[in-house]
Design a protein around this motif. Structure first.
Motif, PDB file in Angstrom:
ATOM      1  N   PRO A 106     -28.142 -16.674 -15.516  1.00  0.00           N
ATOM      2  CA  PRO A 106     -26.927 -17.232 -16.034  1.00  0.00           C
ATOM      3  C   PRO A 106     -26.729 -17.308 -17.276  1.00  0.00           C
ATOM      4  N   ASP A 107     -26.629 -15.895 -18.081  1.00  0.00           N
ATOM      5  CA  ASP A 107     -26.478 -15.787 -19.335  1.00  0.00           C
ATOM      6  C   ASP A 107     -25.003 -15.545 -19.908  1.00  0.00           C
ATOM      7  N   ALA A 108     -24.773 -15.551 -21.177  1.00  0.00           N
ATOM      8  CA  ALA A 108     -23.377 -14.993 -21.522  1.00  0.00           C
ATOM      9  C   ALA A 108     -23.062 -13.626 -20.953  1.00  0.00           C
ATOM     10  N   ASP A 109     -23.949 -12.723 -21.252  1.00  0.00           N
ATOM     11  CA  ASP A 109     -23.452 -11.457 -20.524  1.00  0.00           C
ATOM     12  C   ASP A 109     -23.115 -11.336 -18.976  1.00  0.00           C
ATOM     13  N   ARG A 140     -22.417 -13.695 -17.258  1.00  0.00           N
ATOM     14  CA  ARG A 140     -21.031 -14.373 -17.278  1.00  0.00           C
ATOM     15  C   ARG A 140     -19.908 -13.605 -17.487  1.00  0.00           C
ATOM     16  N   SER A 141     -19.979 -12.716 -18.593  1.00  0.00           N
ATOM     17  CA  SER A 141     -18.918 -11.704 -18.923  1.00  0.00           C
ATOM     18  C   SER A 141     -18.651 -10.808 -18.030  1.00  0.00           C
ATOM     19  N   ALA A 142     -19.781 -10.191 -17.378  1.00  0.00           N
ATOM     20  CA  ALA A 142     -19.739  -9.238 -16.273  1.00  0.00           C
ATOM     21  C   ALA A 142     -18.937  -9.754 -15.003  1.00  0.00           C
ATOM     22  N   LEU A 143     -19.279 -10.982 -14.660  1.00  0.00           N
ATOM     23  CA  LEU A 143     -18.546 -11.649 -13.579  1.00  0.00           C
ATOM     24  C   LEU A 143     -17.400 -11.822 -13.886  1.00  0.00           C
ATOM     25  N   LEU A 144     -16.787 -12.440 -14.959  1.00  0.00           N
ATOM     26  CA  LEU A 144     -15.519 -12.725 -15.334  1.00  0.00           C
ATOM     27  C   LEU A 144     -14.740 -11.268 -15.204  1.00  0.00           C
ATOM     28  N   ARG A 145     -15.474 -10.310 -15.879  1.00  0.00           N
ATOM     29  CA  ARG A 145     -14.543  -8.893 -15.888  1.00  0.00           C
ATOM     30  C   ARG A 145     -14.404  -8.553 -14.621  1.00  0.00           C
ATOM     31  N   ALA A 146     -15.472  -8.503 -13.676  1.00  0.00           N
ATOM     32  CA  ALA A 146     -15.325  -7.906 -12.191  1.00  0.00           C
ATOM     33  C   ALA A 146     -14.103  -8.476 -11.489  1.00  0.00           C
ATOM     34  N   ALA A 147     -14.338 -10.052 -11.785  1.00  0.00           N
ATOM     35  CA  ALA A 147     -13.010 -10.895 -10.940  1.00  0.00           C
ATOM     36  C   ALA A 147     -11.913 -10.533 -11.596  1.00  0.00           C
ATOM     37  N   HIS A 148     -11.722 -10.299 -12.924  1.00  0.00           N
ATOM     38  CA  HIS A 148     -10.387 -10.183 -13.521  1.00  0.00           C
ATOM     39  C   HIS A 148      -9.929  -8.816 -13.032  1.00  0.00           C
ATOM     40  N   ASP A 149     -10.728  -7.818 -12.927  1.00  0.00           N
ATOM     41  CA  ASP A 149     -10.327  -6.243 -12.458  1.00  0.00           C
ATOM     42  C   ASP A 149      -9.992  -6.284 -11.197  1.00  0.00           C
ATOM     43  N   ILE A 150     -10.377  -7.150 -10.450  1.00  0.00           N
ATOM     44  CA  ILE A 150     -10.037  -6.966  -8.880  1.00  0.00           C
ATOM     45  C   ILE A 150      -8.684  -7.843  -8.948  1.00  0.00           C
ATOM     46  N   LYS A 151      -8.618  -9.047  -9.728  1.00  0.00           N
ATOM     47  CA  LYS A 151      -7.183  -9.656  -9.472  1.00  0.00           C
ATOM     48  C   LYS A 151      -6.091  -8.774 -10.091  1.00  0.00           C
ATOM     49  N   GLY A 152      -6.205  -7.848 -10.977  1.00  0.00           N
ATOM     50  CA  GLY A 152      -5.411  -6.869 -11.556  1.00  0.00           C
ATOM     51  C   GLY A 152      -5.055  -5.786 -10.538  1.00  0.00           C
ATOM     52  N   GLN A 153      -6.212  -5.346 -10.030  1.00  0.00           N
ATOM     53  CA  GLN A 153      -6.099  -4.004  -9.217  1.00  0.00           C
ATOM     54  C   GLN A 153      -5.692  -4.153  -7.713  1.00  0.00           C
ATOM     55  N   ALA A 154      -6.210  -5.463  -7.172  1.00  0.00           N
ATOM     56  CA  ALA A 154      -6.122  -5.684  -5.517  1.00  0.00           C
ATOM     57  C   ALA A 154      -4.656  -5.466  -5.138  1.00  0.00           C
ATOM     58  N   PRO A 155      -3.399  -5.926  -5.851  1.00  0.00           N
ATOM     59  CA  PRO A 155      -2.146  -5.778  -5.540  1.00  0.00           C
ATOM     60  C   PRO A 155      -1.594  -4.505  -5.355  1.00  0.00           C
ATOM     61  N   THR A 156      -2.012  -3.623  -6.301  1.00  0.00           N
ATOM     62  CA  THR A 156      -1.886  -2.127  -6.260  1.00  0.00           C
ATOM     63  C   THR A 156      -2.514  -1.412  -5.032  1.00  0.00           C
ATOM     64  N   PHE A 157      -3.725  -2.122  -4.578  1.00  0.00           N
ATOM     65  CA  PHE A 157      -4.324  -1.514  -3.366  1.00  0.00           C
ATOM     66  C   PHE A 157      -3.718  -2.346  -1.843  1.00  0.00           C
ATOM     67  N   ASN A 158      -2.674  -3.073  -2.237  1.00  0.00           N
ATOM     68  CA  ASN A 158      -1.996  -3.772  -1.108  1.00  0.00           C
ATOM     69  C   ASN A 158      -3.074  -4.756  -0.640  1.00  0.00           C
TER      70      ASN A 158
END
Length: 162
Positions: A68-71, A73-91
């Motif tokens: 659970p280091d900064a890198d 954590r950043s990767a987890l945030l990026r993955a969650a954020h990417d899904i948040k943004g792209q999931a509506p496009t995928f319905n």
């Protein structure tokens, strides 16, 4: 006072209007139909793309749980954020909502505060189930209750850490 110069107005041509069609019909309907056909052609790939995004989130979760280091954590945030943004496009608006809740928790917790892995797991598991069952109806009562509960747990965590 001296001689006044006449004011000359210059109106630049509307190039956008010329490119999309300046007639009464607005945009070029043939171009619109081609664009719609292209999007329809990609819809078959949406399932694979969202599956890849879910796999990336699972991998980021595993990495954070192990280290659970900064890198991580950043990767987890990026993955969650990417899904948040792209999931509506995928319905998949429900996946977007759950990923948004996870993103909010990670993003709003102070950097020195550990992210509760059990709550991350709850979000990731919910996303996996929604994807596996292809749940796309935002009016589903069970899905609404799940999303509300995850949001409430995130609110609790954030209220305690601020």
């Amino acid at each position: 006072m001296g001689h006044k110069q006449p004011i000359e107005l210059f109106m630049p041509p509307n190039m956008l209007k010329a490119k999309v069609g300046g007639g009464l019909g607005g945009a070029d309907m043939a171009a619109m139909k081609r664009a719609e056909a292209a999007v329809d052609g990609l819809k078959g790939e949406f399932s694979a793309w969202i599956a890849d995004d879910v796999k990336s989130l699972i991998a980021a979760r595993a990495r954070y749980a192990a280290t659970p280091d900064a890198d991580a954590r950043s990767a987890l945030l990026r993955a969650a954020h990417d899904i948040k943004g792209q999931a509506p496009t995928f319905n998949y608006p429900l996946i977007a909502r759950v990923a948004g809740s996870l993103s909010r928790m990670i993003g709003e917790l102070p950097a020195a505060t550990a992210i509760p892995v059990a709550l991350v797991d709850a979000h990731v598991n919910a996303i996996q189930v929604i994807h596996k069952l292809a749940m796309q109806d935002t009016n589903d009562k069970t899905a609404q209750a799940l999303c509300a509960e995850l949001d409430a747990r995130v609110d609790d965590v954030l209220a305690k850490k601020k």
